[in-house]
Design a protein around this motif. Structure first.
Motif, PDB file in Angstrom:
ATOM      1  N   ASN A 158      40.469  31.406  42.970  1.00  0.00           N
ATOM      2  CA  ASN A 158      41.461  30.764  43.344  1.00  0.00           C
ATOM      3  C   ASN A 158      41.530  29.274  43.672  1.00  0.00           C
ATOM      4  O   ASN A 158      42.691  28.622  44.014  1.00  0.00           O
ATOM      5  N   LEU A 198      45.422  27.841  43.949  1.00  0.00           N
ATOM      6  CA  LEU A 198      46.127  28.715  43.224  1.00  0.00           C
ATOM      7  C   LEU A 198      46.321  30.035  43.972  1.00  0.00           C
ATOM      8  O   LEU A 198      45.875  30.609  44.851  1.00  0.00           O
ATOM      9  N   ASP A 199      47.442  31.002  43.626  1.00  0.00           N
ATOM     10  CA  ASP A 199      47.658  32.417  44.196  1.00  0.00           C
ATOM     11  C   ASP A 199      47.943  32.364  45.690  1.00  0.00           C
ATOM     12  O   ASP A 199      47.202  32.814  46.447  1.00  0.00           O
TER      13      ASP A 199
END
Length: 331
Positions: free
Chosen positions: A195, A208-209
């Motif tokens: 991520n 990310l995420d």
């Protein structure tokens, strides 16, 4: 989430993209994650972007949008929001490219220390900020997550266990750290090598995420990074990075004990989630990662701070099952 024939391009995607100024762009499906979210790369005359499909009622893009905008406003590199229609679950975001930390280190393992040090420095930067607009990571949430192990892994192994004793053991362990996570820091909750994108070099990292962000303990994301379910991180690298974090962020009493507490909590949760993904959602590929997660869980349980939980495992889980790396599964 693995794409299948049941995962077409969203019906409203072309209209949404046209309204956003990306009409006529090609939409290419990408492999997703363990949720109902799906991702597509959009290529057109304006370049490349990413389309997130977070279909209601299973998903709600509002937490993602809130977290992304907060991170971006505070100097951290979340993908910029290009357009969104939260009611339809569609979000067009900046494309961070293809260079994930995981694949980069697979190709260039000699850079591991530098890359992890930069990832730790990003956490230091995050933890220097006041907590973001997120709810608290409280005891109820911690225990809801740990219960996933007895709800999913134990039945999969044919075990009848003391669930009340499990809850009581975690209450004794987690109550110790709760006062030390106030006022708390923003916790991204899934901060690991798959991520983190590398943007134009090793030092700039794209996140990310992070849609499940909460306000919690500053050891949590460090555990997520260094006890990675998807990538082996040696105990030597883990210890070096903990020391680097403490040298930058400042040590505090019981930090390493809390790190072990949160490591065990997170790893117990992940084992439960991976079994649930297999038994409920038909995604057996996550089972291959359980031995790695189990080994980290056992290492955390060896810390004296985990005494009550370690005693529960001794009483409820056979030694041979523990030695096998979390059991076997008839897929």
């Amino acid at each position: 989430m693995e794409l299948t024939i049941r995962d077409p391009i969203p019906a409203d995607a072309e209209a949404f993209l046209a309204q956003a100024g990306w009409g006529g762009a090609a939409i290419v499906p990408l492999d997703g994650d363990a949720s109902f979210r799906r991702y597509f790369r959009v290529n057109g005359t304006r370049g490349s972007a990413m389309l997130m499909d977070a279909p209601p009622p299973h998903e709600d893009p509002a937490p993602y949008l809130r977290a992304a905008r907060w991170l971006d406003a505070n100097g951290l590199r979340a993908p910029r929001i290009l357009a969104d229609d939260a009611a339809r679950g569609l979000v067009l975001i900046e494309d961070f490219g293809e260079v994930r930390m995981r694949e980069y280190l697979d190709a260039w393992p000699a850079d591991e220390i530098e890359v992890y040090r930069n990832a730790v420095d990003t956490l230091v930067q995050l933890h220097q900020l006041p907590p973001g607009p997120f709810t608290a990571y409280g005891l109820a949430e911690y225990q809801r997550e740990t219960r996933l192990l007895v709800e999913w892994w134990c039945p999969a192994q044919g075990l009848s266990v003391d669930v009340a004793g499990w809850d009581a053991a975690w209450l004794a362990v987690l109550a110790q750290l709760l006062p030390r996570q106030r006022p708390g820091v923003s916790v991204l909750r899934d901060y690991h090598a798959e991520n983190i994108m590398l943007l134009g070099g090793l030092e700039q990292q794209g996140l990310l995420d992070f849609q499940d962000a909460l306000v919690g303990h500053r050891a949590y994301d460090l555990v997520s990074l260094l006890q990675d379910a998807r990538r082996d991180v040696s105990p030597e690298v883990e210890d070096t990075m903990i020391a680097h974090y403490l040298s930058r962020a400042g040590d505090q009493p019981d930090f390493r004990a809390d790190y072990a507490r949160l490591g065990a909590q997170r790893n117990a949760k992940i084992v439960g989630i991976f079994v649930r993904l297999w038994r409920r959602d038909g995604k057996p590929r996550y089972l291959d990662m359980i031995p790695r997660v189990w080994a980290m869980l056992e290492r955390d349980l060896a810390h004296p701070a985990l005494g009550p939980v370690a005693e529960w495992f001794t009483a409820n889980v056979p030694d041979e099952l523990r030695a096998s790396g979390g059991g076997s599964y008839a897929v």
